[in-house]
Design a protein around this motif. Structure first.
Motif, PDB file in Angstrom:
ATOM      1  N   TYR A 127       0.832  -1.205   0.000  1.00 51.12           N
ATOM      2  CA  TYR A 127       0.000   0.000   0.000  1.00 51.12           C
ATOM      3  C   TYR A 127       0.869   1.258   0.000  1.00 51.12           C
ATOM      4  N   TYR A 128       1.865   1.306   0.887  1.00 55.11           N
ATOM      5  CA  TYR A 128       2.739   2.481   0.959  1.00 55.11           C
ATOM      6  C   TYR A 128       3.500   2.677  -0.352  1.00 55.11           C
ATOM      7  N   ALA A 129       3.968   1.588  -0.962  1.00 52.53           N
ATOM      8  CA  ALA A 129       4.678   1.699  -2.244  1.00 52.53           C
ATOM      9  C   ALA A 129       3.746   2.220  -3.335  1.00 52.53           C
ATOM     10  N   SER A 130       2.484   1.790  -3.308  1.00 55.33           N
ATOM     11  CA  SER A 130       1.538   2.286  -4.319  1.00 55.33           C
ATOM     12  C   SER A 130       1.215   3.759  -4.087  1.00 55.33           C
ATOM     13  N   LYS A 131       1.273   4.181  -2.836  1.00 57.00           N
ATOM     14  CA  LYS A 131       0.965   5.573  -2.509  1.00 57.00           C
ATOM     15  C   LYS A 131       2.155   6.497  -2.775  1.00 57.00           C
ATOM     16  N   TYR A 132       3.358   6.065  -2.389  1.00 54.88           N
ATOM     17  CA  TYR A 132       4.528   6.948  -2.439  1.00 54.88           C
ATOM     18  C   TYR A 132       5.511   6.625  -3.562  1.00 54.88           C
ATOM     19  N   GLY A 133       5.386   5.478  -4.174  1.00 54.06           N
ATOM     20  CA  GLY A 133       6.361   5.076  -5.187  1.00 54.06           C
ATOM     21  C   GLY A 133       7.485   4.276  -4.557  1.00 54.06           C
ATOM     22  N   THR A 134       8.671   4.393  -5.102  1.00 56.89           N
ATOM     23  CA  THR A 134       9.790   3.561  -4.655  1.00 56.89           C
ATOM     24  C   THR A 134      10.361   3.973  -3.305  1.00 56.89           C
ATOM     25  N   HIS A 135      10.098   5.234  -2.889  1.00 49.19           N
ATOM     26  CA  HIS A 135      10.688   5.710  -1.630  1.00 49.19           C
ATOM     27  C   HIS A 135       9.895   6.902  -1.086  1.00 49.19           C
ATOM     28  N   VAL A 136      10.160   7.200   0.177  1.00 53.14           N
ATOM     29  CA  VAL A 136       9.548   8.369   0.811  1.00 53.14           C
ATOM     30  C   VAL A 136      10.479   8.864   1.920  1.00 53.14           C
ATOM     31  N   PHE A 137      10.508  10.168   2.122  1.00 57.11           N
ATOM     32  CA  PHE A 137      11.250  10.760   3.224  1.00 57.11           C
ATOM     33  C   PHE A 137      10.281  10.966   4.386  1.00 57.11           C
ATOM     34  N   VAL A 138      10.685  10.516   5.572  1.00 59.55           N
ATOM     35  CA  VAL A 138       9.882  10.681   6.776  1.00 59.55           C
ATOM     36  C   VAL A 138      10.806  11.104   7.905  1.00 59.55           C
ATOM     37  N   ASN A 139      10.545  12.299   8.431  1.00 61.59           N
ATOM     38  CA  ASN A 139      11.403  12.861   9.477  1.00 61.59           C
ATOM     39  C   ASN A 139      12.865  12.805   9.035  1.00 61.59           C
ATOM     40  N   ASP A 140      13.690  12.105   9.769  1.00 65.48           N
ATOM     41  CA  ASP A 140      15.121  12.033   9.454  1.00 65.48           C
ATOM     42  C   ASP A 140      15.493  10.790   8.659  1.00 65.48           C
ATOM     43  N   PHE A 141      14.499  10.146   8.031  1.00 67.88           N
ATOM     44  CA  PHE A 141      14.744   8.867   7.372  1.00 67.88           C
ATOM     45  C   PHE A 141      14.303   8.877   5.909  1.00 67.88           C
ATOM     46  N   LEU A 142      14.978   8.051   5.140  1.00 70.01           N
ATOM     47  CA  LEU A 142      14.575   7.725   3.783  1.00 70.01           C
ATOM     48  C   LEU A 142      14.157   6.260   3.804  1.00 70.01           C
TER      49      LEU A 142
END
Length: 160
Positions: A127-142
């Motif tokens: 689900y997250y991959a379908s929403k964000y694609g191959t990656h996402v930045f969250v706070n201090d993380f990739l």
């Protein structure tokens, strides 16, 4: 307190009655009129927590009887309830922190650390991959979803 117990407490606070019963279908859980039935054939509290989170998602998002999933509107409401469960049980910031801090090596280890079933975790990551694609930045993380899950701390990329 286990995750399942926390979700039971949330249901209680919402005025929802939760019972573990034998269901006359292959469903793991059902929601109707502030009542949730959890199939008592589920083996673990981990499985029960994943189902309860989705049924709470139905409480928050579903309107009417959606049992016929061939109906596109019902299928959309089913997906919406699952999204609520994914976001509730695996918020991206928590996923990133647990993955990074524990030097996670595989999805089985991660599911154990999150106290979730492997299947639920895999579906959430899809689900997250379908929403964000191959990656996402969250706070201090990739967070990398594809080709396989990995989490980097952003300051690892900073050079002097």
């Amino acid at each position: 307190m286990t995750l399942y117990e926390q979700l039971l407490e949330e249901a209680y606070n919402e005025g929802i009655i939760v019972k573990e019963v034998s269901l006359n279908s292959n469903a793991d859980g059902l929601y109707t009129n502030n009542k949730i039935a959890i199939n008592k054939s589920l083996d673990t509290t981990i499985d029960k927590a994943c189902v309860l989170a989705e049924e709470l998602g139905h409480h928050y998002t579903t309107i009417g009887n959606i049992l016929d999933l061939k109906n596109i509107n019902n299928a959309k409401q089913e997906l919406q309830a699952r999204k609520v469960a994914y976001n509730k049980l695996i918020p991206l910031d928590r996923l990133a922190e647990i993955f990074f801090k524990n030097n996670v090596q595989n999805i089985y280890e991660l599911s154990e650390l999150l106290d979730l079933s492997v299947l639920f975790l895999e579906e959430a990551l899809e689900y997250y991959a379908s929403k964000y694609g191959t990656h996402v930045f969250v706070n201090d993380f990739l967070i990398i979803f594809e080709p396989s899950l990995y989490v980097y701390r952003i300051d690892e990329f900073n050079t002097k």
